[in-house]
Design a protein around this motif. Structure first.
Motif, short mmCIF file in Angstrom:
data_model
loop_
_atom_site.label_atom_id
_atom_site.label_comp_id
_atom_site.label_asym_id
_atom_site.label_seq_id
_atom_site.Cartn_x
_atom_site.Cartn_y
_atom_site.Cartn_z
N UNK A 56 5.54 -3.51 -22.06
CA UNK A 56 5.16 -1.70 -20.95
C UNK A 56 4.65 -1.72 -19.86
N UNK A 57 3.12 -2.18 -20.91
CA UNK A 57 1.81 -2.59 -18.97
C UNK A 57 2.34 -2.75 -18.09
N UNK A 58 2.81 -4.47 -17.99
CA UNK A 58 3.38 -4.96 -17.17
C UNK A 58 4.66 -4.37 -16.21
N UNK A 59 5.05 -3.54 -16.60
CA UNK A 59 5.76 -3.18 -16.40
C UNK A 59 6.13 -1.73 -15.48
N UNK A 61 2.86 -1.04 -14.39
CA UNK A 61 1.98 -0.97 -13.64
C UNK A 61 2.62 -1.59 -12.78
N UNK A 62 3.49 -2.38 -12.85
CA UNK A 62 4.02 -3.47 -11.19
C UNK A 62 4.68 -2.25 -10.18
N UNK A 63 5.90 -0.99 -11.50
CA UNK A 63 6.27 -0.14 -11.18
C UNK A 63 5.00 1.13 -10.26
N UNK A 64 4.32 0.83 -10.62
CA UNK A 64 2.96 1.94 -10.46
C UNK A 64 2.21 1.42 -9.08
N UNK A 65 2.32 -0.09 -8.69
CA UNK A 65 2.16 -0.79 -7.53
C UNK A 65 3.11 -1.05 -6.33
N UNK A 66 4.34 -0.63 -6.87
CA UNK A 66 5.12 -1.04 -6.19
C UNK A 66 5.94 0.46 -6.02
N UNK A 67 5.11 1.81 -6.16
CA UNK A 67 5.52 2.71 -5.51
C UNK A 67 5.15 3.39 -3.95
N UNK A 68 4.13 2.42 -3.45
CA UNK A 68 3.78 2.59 -2.51
C UNK A 68 4.83 2.35 -1.13
N UNK A 69 5.23 2.91 -0.12
CA UNK A 69 5.71 2.52 0.95
C UNK A 69 5.08 2.86 2.31
N UNK A 70 5.70 1.51 3.20
CA UNK A 70 4.88 2.20 4.92
C UNK A 70 6.20 2.78 5.49
#
Length: 132
Positions: A56-59, A61-70
């Motif tokens: 859970x922590x890894x996934x 965390x990744x989902x949260x970091x990948x949320x940003x988009x330009x």
């Protein structure tokens, strides 16, 4: 406005899939761990819980970091494409984590089975000669 819908859809689907995979791993991984720990169900459950928490922590965390988009999201088509691109990467990460967990479970199970095998007597190791 489309970007908010993209974020909401991405988070909802990513978290739902992460929870589903974690529950599947927890439920089906228990039998591997019980076997690896020689039938010690309490230890297997503890290790299983720790693995799920790490998952859970890894996934998440990744989902949260990948949320940003330009990316500029001005049409429904670009919104769908953005969400699908992001979800595709999340699914690949979840698949990699799933196979990593299977690898760990299998290693633990094999280690547990190796510990159950009786050692060979010293004479048996020496007397085995290839070609005879």
């Amino acid at each position: 406005m489309y970007i908010v819908v993209c974020y909401a859809a991405y988070l909802a689907v990513s978290l739902a899939v992460t929870i589903w995979v974690a529950r599947t791993l927890r439920h089906n991984g228990r039998s591997f761990l019980v076997d690896a720990f020689h039938g010690n169900g309490d230890l297997a459950d503890s290790v299983n819980h720790l693995l799920v928490v790490g998952f859970y922590l890894i996934n998440i965390g990744y989902v949260s970091l990948a949320l940003r988009t330009g990316a500029q999201v001005e049409t429904a088509r670009s919104a769908i494409e953005l969400v699908c691109d992001k979800l595709g990467v999340v699914l690949l990460v979840l698949g990699a984590m799933h196979f990593f967990n299977l690898y760990i479970f299998n290693r633990l199970r094999l280690r547990g089975q190796a510990e159950l095998r009786p050692p060979l007597p010293p004479d048996a190791r020496i007397s085995i000669q290839p070609g005879l």
